[in-house]
Design an enzyme around this catalytic site. Structure first.
Site, PDB file in Angstrom:
ATOM      1  CD  GLN A   1      -3.452  -5.135   5.753  1.00 61.72           C
ATOM      2  OE1 GLN A   1      -3.257  -4.124   5.113  1.00 61.72           O
ATOM      3  NE2 GLN A   1      -4.092  -6.174   5.258  1.00 61.72           N
TER       4      GLN A   1
ATOM      5  CG  ASP B   1     -10.237  -1.139   3.755  1.00 65.11           C
ATOM      6  OD1 ASP B   1      -9.826  -1.329   2.603  1.00 65.11           O
ATOM      7  OD2 ASP B   1      -9.581  -1.411   4.782  1.00 65.11           O
TER       8      ASP B   1
ATOM      9  CE  LYS C   1      -3.865  -2.492   1.822  1.00 65.74           C
ATOM     10  NZ  LYS C   1      -4.528  -3.118   2.930  1.00 65.74           N
TER      11      LYS C   1
END
Ligand code: NAP
Length: 283
Positions: free
Chosen positions: A93, A118, A49
């Site tokens: 994460q 997300d 990322k």
């Protein structure tokens, strides 16, 4: 023989267009990534990322917490990032370390919906259900981008999704429905699965079982999208679809690696840009 839905190529196109737009902004967007614990796979994902952010010109922040830091410390960091006007996207994460008292659902609710790149917050999931998403869930959004790039129109097609997770299966089905597909969602309790998958014009596999989809489960000429990531010994990954056996039957198919995987991260970059534009009133 099938044509390949090339995630590396299409994700590069998405990243290039994000980079061009960011280059014209007075201030680049910022993405804050939280990693709790030291799981090696999660470290790799966070590193990827960061690399993608560097490529497109997004400022990346990494926040590391010890595995045992606890839910309160995690939520307090999220609150701080929610308040920080210089941070436009926040993600933690997953999975959180096991053996501790973490509550992933509470974490998803704590991240400001405006910064939830997300698309896990219930408010954003609700908008998706209503057909009004501001940001696209990364993996299903990446699948759509791949299909769009190949000119595959879902309208009127029978899309069969194997898997009903909140991250992949359900939002994938919802996005396909919004594209006017007729959608069937299958899961571990589905009876006569091959009978259903053989009806699919577009088959999306999101199961997490190596070579779960075999040639007899696929109709001639179908489009097959393999979301699965199954780790073999060493660093090799393979999908849920038995690629060598299935590919000769399809019109289009995604490889693993190099299919849906790279798309997920490019949609994350797109979402971070879009979140920054929305927060600045530029969208
Ligand atoms: P998950 O939460 O474990 O969900 C798996 C789904 O598969 C569940 O809905 C489960 O049904 C279903 N399933 C399991 N066994 C089945 C069977 N025998 N027949 C039919 N359905 C069955 O996994 P996930 O998070 O959705 O991820 C799925 C895969 O995609 C994993 O390999 C993951 O690593 C990968 N993934 C890839 C990306 C990417 O960027 N490419 C992103 C996210 C995930 P039940 O609900 O009934 O248990």
């Amino acid at each position: 023989m099938s044509q390949i839905l090339d995630g590396k190529l299409v994700s590069a196109k998405v990243l290039d267009s994000v980079a061009v737009e960011i280059a014209s902004m007075p201030q680049p967007p910022t993405l804050a990534v939280i990693l709790v614990g030291d799981d090696p796979a999660s470290q790799v994902y966070v590193g990827n990322k960061k690399k993608a952010c560097e490529r497109v010109g997004i400022v990346s922040q990494e926040h590391f917490l010890a595995a045992g830091a606890g839910q309160a410390a995690l939520l307090s960091l999220v609150e701080e990032l929610n308040r920080d006007l210089n941070v436009h996207g926040i993600l933690c994460q997953m999975p959180l370390p096991s053996g501790y008292d973490y509550d992933e659902q509470a974490l998803c609710r704590a991240i400001s919906p405006a910064k939830d790149v997300d698309v896990f917050h219930p408010e954003n999931v609700g908008k998706l259900m209503l057909g009004e998403p501001e940001l696209l869930p990364c993996t299903p959004g990446g699948v759509l981008e791949l299909l769009d790039d190949a000119g595959i129109d879902l309208a009127g097609k029978h899309v069969v999704v194997i898997g009903r997770s909140n991250i992949v299966g359900k939002p994938m089905a919802m996005l396909a429905l919004q594209r006017n597909a007729t959608v069937t969602i299958c899961h571990s309790r589905t009876k006569n699965l091959p009978e259903i998958t053989r009806q699919a014009d577009v088959l999306v596999a999101a199961v997490g079982r190596l070579h779960f989809v075999t040639a007899d489960m696929v109709k001639d000429g179908a489009v097959v999208v393999d979301v699965g990531i199954n780790r073999l010994e060493g660093r090799k990954v393979r999908g849920d679809v038995d690629f060598d056996a299935v590919a000769p039957k399809c019109s289009w198919i995604t490889p693993v690696p190099g299919g849906v995987g790279p798309m997920t991260i490019s949609i994350l970059m797109k979402n971070t840009l879009q979140a920054a534009k929305l927060q600045r009133g530029e969208a």
